[in-house]
Design a protein around this motif. Structure first.
Motif, PDB file in Angstrom:
ATOM      1  N   ASP A 140       0.828  -1.193   0.000  1.00 35.39           N
ATOM      2  CA  ASP A 140       0.000   0.000   0.000  1.00 35.39           C
ATOM      3  C   ASP A 140       0.873   1.259   0.000  1.00 35.39           C
ATOM      4  O   ASP A 140       1.737   1.421   0.874  1.00 35.39           O
ATOM      5  CB  ASP A 140      -0.919  -0.020   1.227  1.00 35.39           C
ATOM      6  CG  ASP A 140      -1.878   1.147   1.250  1.00 35.39           C
ATOM      7  OD1 ASP A 140      -1.486   2.219   1.736  1.00 35.39           O
ATOM      8  OD2 ASP A 140      -3.010   0.992   0.761  1.00 35.39           O
ATOM      9  N   ASN A 141       0.658   2.147  -0.966  1.00 33.44           N
ATOM     10  CA  ASN A 141       1.493   3.334  -1.108  1.00 33.44           C
ATOM     11  C   ASN A 141       1.444   4.237   0.120  1.00 33.44           C
ATOM     12  O   ASN A 141       2.475   4.729   0.596  1.00 33.44           O
ATOM     13  CB  ASN A 141       1.061   4.125  -2.354  1.00 33.44           C
ATOM     14  CG  ASN A 141       1.988   5.297  -2.648  1.00 33.44           C
ATOM     15  OD1 ASN A 141       3.171   5.119  -2.923  1.00 33.44           O
ATOM     16  ND2 ASN A 141       1.450   6.509  -2.587  1.00 33.44           N
ATOM     17  N   ALA A 142       0.244   4.469   0.655  1.00 33.61           N
ATOM     18  CA  ALA A 142       0.099   5.348   1.818  1.00 33.61           C
ATOM     19  C   ALA A 142       0.780   4.749   3.044  1.00 33.61           C
ATOM     20  O   ALA A 142       1.470   5.455   3.803  1.00 33.61           O
ATOM     21  CB  ALA A 142      -1.376   5.610   2.109  1.00 33.61           C
ATOM     22  N   LEU A 143       0.622   3.441   3.237  1.00 33.11           N
ATOM     23  CA  LEU A 143       1.253   2.788   4.381  1.00 33.11           C
ATOM     24  C   LEU A 143       2.776   2.814   4.250  1.00 33.11           C
ATOM     25  O   LEU A 143       3.493   2.996   5.237  1.00 33.11           O
ATOM     26  CB  LEU A 143       0.760   1.348   4.503  1.00 33.11           C
ATOM     27  CG  LEU A 143      -0.697   1.164   4.936  1.00 33.11           C
ATOM     28  CD1 LEU A 143      -1.058  -0.315   4.969  1.00 33.11           C
ATOM     29  CD2 LEU A 143      -0.930   1.781   6.316  1.00 33.11           C
ATOM     30  N   ARG A 144       3.259   2.651   3.023  1.00 33.89           N
ATOM     31  CA  ARG A 144       4.716   2.641   2.821  1.00 33.89           C
ATOM     32  C   ARG A 144       5.295   4.027   3.083  1.00 33.89           C
ATOM     33  O   ARG A 144       6.328   4.162   3.751  1.00 33.89           O
ATOM     34  CB  ARG A 144       5.053   2.175   1.403  1.00 33.89           C
ATOM     35  CG  ARG A 144       6.547   1.938   1.191  1.00 33.89           C
ATOM     36  CD  ARG A 144       6.793   1.090  -0.053  1.00 33.89           C
ATOM     37  NE  ARG A 144       6.470   1.834  -1.255  1.00 33.89           N
ATOM     38  CZ  ARG A 144       7.362   2.506  -1.984  1.00 33.89           C
ATOM     39  NH1 ARG A 144       8.645   2.526  -1.611  1.00 33.89           N
ATOM     40  NH2 ARG A 144       7.015   3.143  -3.068  1.00 33.89           N
ATOM     41  N   TRP A 145       4.631   5.080   2.594  1.00 35.61           N
ATOM     42  CA  TRP A 145       5.137   6.425   2.844  1.00 35.61           C
ATOM     43  C   TRP A 145       5.004   6.814   4.311  1.00 35.61           C
ATOM     44  O   TRP A 145       5.826   7.553   4.856  1.00 35.61           O
ATOM     45  CB  TRP A 145       4.440   7.446   1.936  1.00 35.61           C
ATOM     46  CG  TRP A 145       5.124   7.543   0.607  1.00 35.61           C
ATOM     47  CD1 TRP A 145       4.708   7.036  -0.580  1.00 35.61           C
ATOM     48  CD2 TRP A 145       6.389   8.158   0.360  1.00 35.61           C
ATOM     49  NE1 TRP A 145       5.629   7.291  -1.571  1.00 35.61           N
ATOM     50  CE2 TRP A 145       6.672   7.989  -1.024  1.00 35.61           C
ATOM     51  CE3 TRP A 145       7.308   8.846   1.136  1.00 35.61           C
ATOM     52  CZ2 TRP A 145       7.828   8.476  -1.626  1.00 35.61           C
ATOM     53  CZ3 TRP A 145       8.468   9.332   0.542  1.00 35.61           C
ATOM     54  CH2 TRP A 145       8.725   9.145  -0.825  1.00 35.61           C
ATOM     55  N   THR A 146       3.987   6.295   4.968  1.00 33.76           N
ATOM     56  CA  THR A 146       3.860   6.517   6.411  1.00 33.76           C
ATOM     57  C   THR A 146       5.049   5.911   7.136  1.00 33.76           C
ATOM     58  O   THR A 146       5.660   6.547   8.022  1.00 33.76           O
ATOM     59  CB  THR A 146       2.557   5.899   6.947  1.00 33.76           C
ATOM     60  OG1 THR A 146       1.442   6.543   6.336  1.00 33.76           O
ATOM     61  CG2 THR A 146       2.461   6.048   8.460  1.00 33.76           C
TER      62      THR A 146
END
Length: 363
Positions: A140-146
């Motif tokens: 998940d892009n958002a989880l990875r950037w988080t």
């Protein structure tokens, strides 16, 4: 130094002041920070002596002279405040930290944390490949950037200039990135623009990111480099800016270039970008752990313009908190720091280890 080119990033160069707190006018701040620096300098003197005592019989004496000289200068600052003789000049934490470096060099201590930095860099590099694998497992892009942002914040915990962290590091030799991640406070953070940053990372690719880094070891290797790698994977060029001169355990530009040579053997993305000059290292012109945008080297200022920099990332208490917390820039800006000082955290409305994640869009 560039007196004009560096201001291409500043929204209002005329009002720029690289000091969040003015000890000359803030009595509460002065009553805390002057005693705080008296305690810090005693610890810095010990570090200085230990860094040379095995090779130089004069190290202990010179370290004591450093301590006395610094305290004399500190007394002079306080007397000016008491006598209302400050002439409306701002006295920030920046100047007191730079004074530390000036006095250390005056008494023959150019880099008291050199050996400590080497040890921490070696240990961090050994864990880098595994950290990349952990991040790559997040689909998940958002989880990875988080997690990438949390990694930068956790890395920023490793600061030998912060007493709250020094106590932890001295008591627990196994304290590493994951232990630091567990210490990051739960959201919402003190300043929490993470959601805006996550939304932005679903949009257009930035042309060039300018990143001012902080500490050696876990901070730059396991915190910053994964963040850099993710930007490179998106197609963003990255300019990494590190200190020109040694300051505490902050990484210097020369050390950072050597670090990248070693880290590239663990990552083809970094290696290719380093070879293609899509990943570049610059000195930031600073002799202390803070950041004055008025004193950036001309070479860096020209690179900022040449590469059409549209993202500025400032990391760490010295650069993003003691200086530049309220500075406004023309490009998108992300300021990341963990507040490792209880007084400062409470002054800003939080507690020790409160998080600053301040994202601001372009003007």
């Amino acid at each position: 130094m560039c007196e004009s080119n560096c201001f291409t990033l500043l929204r209002d160069p005329g009002s720029y002041r690289p000091d969040t707190i003015d000890l000359n006018t803030d009595k509460d701040a002065a009553s805390y920070w002057f005693p705080c620096f008296r305690d810090l300098i005693a610890k810095f003197a010990t570090q200085a002596a230990e860094s040379q005592c095995q090779t130089d019989g004069t190290a202990i004496e010179r370290a004591e002279n450093f301590r006395k000289s610094y305290l004399k200068k500190l007394d002079e600052y306080q007397r000016k405040i008491e006598n209302n003789a400050t002439n409306n000049v701002v006295l920030g934490i920046r100047e007191l930290l730079e004074l530390n470096e000036t006095q250390l060099r005056l008494f023959g201590f150019p880099d008291p944390w050199h050996q400590q930095k080497q040890l921490e860099n070696t240990a961090a590099i050994a864990a880098l490949k595994k950290r990349f694998e952990e991040l790559d497992d997040i689909d998940d892009n958002a989880l990875r950037w988080t997690e990438l942002v949390r990694g930068v914040l956790a890395g920023n915990m490793f600061d030998w200039g912060a007493q709250a962290v020094t106590s932890i590091l001295q008591q627990d030799s196994n304290f590493g990135l994951h232990a630091a991640l567990d210490r990051i406070e739960k959201r919402p953070w003190l300043i929490d623009n993470l959601d805006a940053w996550l939304a932005r990372m679903c949009g257009n690719v930035h042309k060039c990111a300018l990143i001012f880094v902080d500490n050696s070891g876990v901070d730059v290797v396991l915190g910053i480099l994964p963040f850099v790698r993710a930007l490179l994977q998106r197609g963003t060029k990255v300019l990494l800016c590190a200190n020109t001169e040694p300051s505490l355990n902050d990484v210097t530009s020369r050390e950072l270039a050597n670090l990248l040579d070693n880290c590239c053997t663990h990552c083809s993305v970094l290696e290719q970008a380093w070879q293609d000059q899509r990943l570049l290292v610059y000195a930031n012109g600073q002799r202390g752990p803070c950041l004055d945008m008025r004193t950036l080297p001309t070479e860096l200022c020209e690179a900022i313009q040449k590469h059409e920099t549209d993202l500025l990332v400032i990391e760490g208490m010295g650069r993003a908190l003691h200086t530049n917390l309220y500075a406004k820039f023309n490009c998108e800006t992300l300021k990341l720091a963990v507040i490792k000082n209880k007084w400062l955290a409470e002054h800003l409305g939080g507690d020790t280890f409160a998080v600053i994640c301040k994202y601001e869009g372009a003007s």
